[in-house]
Write a protein that holds these residues in place. Structure first.
Motif, PDB file in Angstrom:
ATOM      1  N   ALA A 211       0.828  -1.219   0.008  1.00 54.57           N
ATOM      2  CA  ALA A 211       0.091  -0.127  -0.108  1.00 54.57           C
ATOM      3  C   ALA A 211       0.877   1.150  -0.107  1.00 54.57           C
ATOM      4  N   PRO A 212       0.454   2.474  -0.494  1.00 54.45           N
ATOM      5  CA  PRO A 212       1.283   3.607  -0.726  1.00 54.45           C
ATOM      6  C   PRO A 212       1.268   4.274   0.803  1.00 54.45           C
ATOM      7  N   LEU A 213       0.548   3.706   1.735  1.00 57.05           N
ATOM      8  CA  LEU A 213       0.534   4.473   3.079  1.00 57.05           C
ATOM      9  C   LEU A 213       0.930   3.557   3.925  1.00 57.05           C
ATOM     10  N   VAL A 214       1.894   3.602   5.064  1.00 57.12           N
ATOM     11  CA  VAL A 214       2.228   2.469   5.975  1.00 57.12           C
ATOM     12  C   VAL A 214       2.426   3.372   7.344  1.00 57.12           C
TER      13      VAL A 214
ATOM     14  N   GLN B  72      -4.536   2.711   1.380  1.00 54.29           N
ATOM     15  CA  GLN B  72      -4.408   2.975  -0.155  1.00 54.29           C
ATOM     16  C   GLN B  72      -4.913   4.809   0.094  1.00 54.29           C
ATOM     17  N   ARG B  73      -5.535   5.001   1.290  1.00 54.68           N
ATOM     18  CA  ARG B  73      -5.793   6.391   1.265  1.00 54.68           C
ATOM     19  C   ARG B  73      -5.559   6.967   2.644  1.00 54.68           C
ATOM     20  N   ALA B  74      -5.732   6.612   3.803  1.00 55.33           N
ATOM     21  CA  ALA B  74      -5.754   7.216   5.044  1.00 55.33           C
ATOM     22  C   ALA B  74      -5.833   6.465   6.208  1.00 55.33           C
ATOM     23  N   VAL B  75      -5.101   6.764   7.286  1.00 51.79           N
ATOM     24  CA  VAL B  75      -5.399   5.964   8.711  1.00 51.79           C
ATOM     25  C   VAL B  75      -5.934   6.984   9.660  1.00 51.79           C
ATOM     26  N   VAL B  76      -6.857   6.768  10.053  1.00 52.36           N
ATOM     27  CA  VAL B  76      -7.622   7.677  11.257  1.00 52.36           C
ATOM     28  C   VAL B  76      -7.525   6.952  12.527  1.00 52.36           C
ATOM     29  N   LEU B  77      -6.723   7.435  13.510  1.00 46.92           N
ATOM     30  CA  LEU B  77      -6.360   7.115  14.648  1.00 46.92           C
ATOM     31  C   LEU B  77      -7.882   7.970  15.491  1.00 46.92           C
TER      32      LEU B  77
ATOM     33  N   GLN C 262       5.164   5.857  19.873  1.00 45.06           N
ATOM     34  CA  GLN C 262       5.951   6.363  18.624  1.00 45.06           C
ATOM     35  C   GLN C 262       5.490   6.080  17.373  1.00 45.06           C
ATOM     36  N   VAL C 263       5.236   6.937  16.490  1.00 45.75           N
ATOM     37  CA  VAL C 263       4.522   6.883  15.191  1.00 45.75           C
ATOM     38  C   VAL C 263       5.608   7.158  14.059  1.00 45.75           C
ATOM     39  N   GLU C 264       5.373   6.059  12.922  1.00 44.80           N
ATOM     40  CA  GLU C 264       6.249   6.327  11.760  1.00 44.80           C
ATOM     41  C   GLU C 264       5.313   6.529  10.567  1.00 44.80           C
ATOM     42  N   VAL C 265       5.460   7.271   9.667  1.00 42.62           N
ATOM     43  CA  VAL C 265       4.560   7.378   8.332  1.00 42.62           C
ATOM     44  C   VAL C 265       5.721   6.944   7.224  1.00 42.62           C
ATOM     45  N   ASN C 266       5.557   5.699   6.592  1.00 39.31           N
ATOM     46  CA  ASN C 266       6.289   5.275   5.411  1.00 39.31           C
ATOM     47  C   ASN C 266       7.817   5.428   5.866  1.00 39.31           C
ATOM     48  N   GLY C 267       8.047   5.009   7.119  1.00 40.11           N
ATOM     49  CA  GLY C 267       9.462   4.959   7.660  1.00 40.11           C
ATOM     50  C   GLY C 267      10.066   6.355   7.985  1.00 40.11           C
ATOM     51  N   LEU C 268       9.174   7.313   8.193  1.00 33.96           N
ATOM     52  CA  LEU C 268       9.613   8.650   8.653  1.00 33.96           C
ATOM     53  C   LEU C 268       8.952   9.035   9.918  1.00 33.96           C
ATOM     54  N   PRO C 269       9.721   9.350  11.042  1.00 30.53           N
ATOM     55  CA  PRO C 269       9.149   9.986  12.264  1.00 30.53           C
ATOM     56  C   PRO C 269       7.964  10.744  12.101  1.00 30.53           C
ATOM     57  N   PHE C 270       6.731  10.735  12.891  1.00 28.20           N
ATOM     58  CA  PHE C 270       5.723  11.592  12.817  1.00 28.20           C
ATOM     59  C   PHE C 270       5.545  11.834  14.395  1.00 28.20           C
TER      60      PHE C 270
ATOM     61  N   LEU D  25      -7.225  11.779  14.906  1.00 27.93           N
ATOM     62  CA  LEU D  25      -5.894  12.135  14.374  1.00 27.93           C
ATOM     63  C   LEU D  25      -5.925  11.323  12.946  1.00 27.93           C
ATOM     64  N   ARG D  26      -6.087  12.207  11.892  1.00 27.99           N
ATOM     65  CA  ARG D  26      -5.935  11.696  10.472  1.00 27.99           C
ATOM     66  C   ARG D  26      -4.659  11.839   9.788  1.00 27.99           C
ATOM     67  N   ILE D  27      -4.025  10.672   9.233  1.00 27.10           N
ATOM     68  CA  ILE D  27      -2.849  10.463   8.621  1.00 27.10           C
ATOM     69  C   ILE D  27      -2.973   9.887   7.144  1.00 27.10           C
ATOM     70  N   ASP D  28      -2.896  10.713   6.274  1.00 24.23           N
ATOM     71  CA  ASP D  28      -3.189  10.396   4.809  1.00 24.23           C
ATOM     72  C   ASP D  28      -1.810  10.557   3.928  1.00 24.23           C
ATOM     73  N   LEU D  29      -2.164  10.271   2.705  1.00 26.31           N
ATOM     74  CA  LEU D  29      -0.884  10.473   1.658  1.00 26.31           C
ATOM     75  C   LEU D  29      -0.498  11.818   1.700  1.00 26.31           C
TER      76      LEU D  29
END
Length: 296
Positions: free
Chosen positions: A192-195, A236-241, A251-259, A272-276
């Motif tokens: 998927a494009p969003l991990v 594919q689109r978004a993750v809503v916490l 500790q949160v990472e988005v596509n391998g980068l720290p958030f 909390l919404r995390i999308d593309l």
């Protein structure tokens, strides 16, 4: 739910002259009713489960989650009703400890338990010593047999060793170099494009919705994760916490980068919404930081 220490605040508010014979939960419910606030209003405002709010008012502390979450939920309740959160929390801890009286074990019972443990321990120790001796004997016997076999093998090798000089000497054939080891293929790309990856450094309650998961439909998660566990969400689109019950322990990472969450211990984060677009912004910020660090 249990606590490891006892807190003794001043006289609880429900034990005053006007509140004889009531409990913490009854006092809490009366404070809410005097202010004409419905319990559902508090649940909608704080996003705290109505079941937990009812457990507070009914003194059913065994239905509550871990203490770190219960403290946060009760603080939000007190703020909605207009009570002093610290006073309510101290009274809550007093009520929990009062419902769990310490039991003093009689000296005679302790003495009998010591004697019973001793009577069991001695035969167990004897059995362990016997097993150790048996294993040691087997190992020594096996070692002697292996040593004798090795000496016999060395004698056979010496008798059959080829000549290294003289008319019968044949030079050894050089072996070809071993082929280079195969290069391992790179790890597979995410499906998927969003991990979004969550690493838990403290216990935390999580409610999440994965919009358009790789299987083609939304995925919902509602679970408590313990310290040391992790959770990976692919979308594919978004993750809503929808809810993080202890933002300071995640500790949160988005596509391998720290958030960065920016949360503190016991803080509850909602919706909390995390999308593309979030992933693109993190990637651009990381590229800008790399360019700045590599400049002259």
């Amino acid at each position: 739910m249990t606590t490891s220490s006892r807190t003794t605040p001043r006289t609880p508010p429900w034990e005053g002259p006007d509140n004889q014979g009531i409990t913490f939960g009854t006092w809490l419910r009366r404070q809410r009713e005097v202010r004409e606030i419905e319990l559902k209003e508090i649940a909608d405002s704080t996003k705290v489960s109505l079941r937990y709010l009812q457990a507070f008012e009914q003194d059913r502390f065994e239905l509550l989650p871990a203490l770190v979450f219960s403290r946060g939920f009760l603080r939000q309740y007190a703020e909605c009703v207009g009570l002093d959160p610290d006073e309510v929390l101290n009274s809550f801890l007093w009520a929990i400890n009062a419902s769990q009286p310490e039991e003093e074990e009689p000296e005679e019972v302790r003495r009998r338990e010591v004697e019973a443990n001793r009577s069991i321990l001695i035969p167990v120790l004897i059995l362990v010593v016997a097993l150790v001796a048996l294993v040691a004997g087997l190992l020594i016997s096996s070692g002697d047999e292996e040593e004798a076999a090795a000496e016999s093998q060395e004698a056979v090798v010496e008798d059959s060793a080829p000549a290294t000089s003289g008319p019968n000497f044949v030079p050894p054939v050089r072996q070809a170099a071993a082929p280079a080891p195969a290069v391992e293929p790179p790890p597979p790309e995410p499906s998927a494009p969003l991990v979004v990856t969550l690493e838990f450094t403290r216990d935390c309650w999580v409610e999440a919705v994965v919009r358009n998961a790789p299987e083609g439909r939304d995925q919902r998660i509602s679970q408590t994760f313990w310290q040391g566990e992790s959770l990976t969400l692919e979308a594919q689109r978004a993750v809503v916490l929808r809810k993080l019950g202890n933002a300071g322990g995640v500790q949160v990472e988005v596509n391998g980068l720290p958030f960065e969450l920016g949360g503190r211990e016991g803080q509850v984060i909602n919706d909390l919404r995390i999308d593309l677009e979030t992933a693109a912004e993190l990637r651009a910020a990381d590229a800008g930081a790399a360019d700045a660090g590599g400049g002259p």
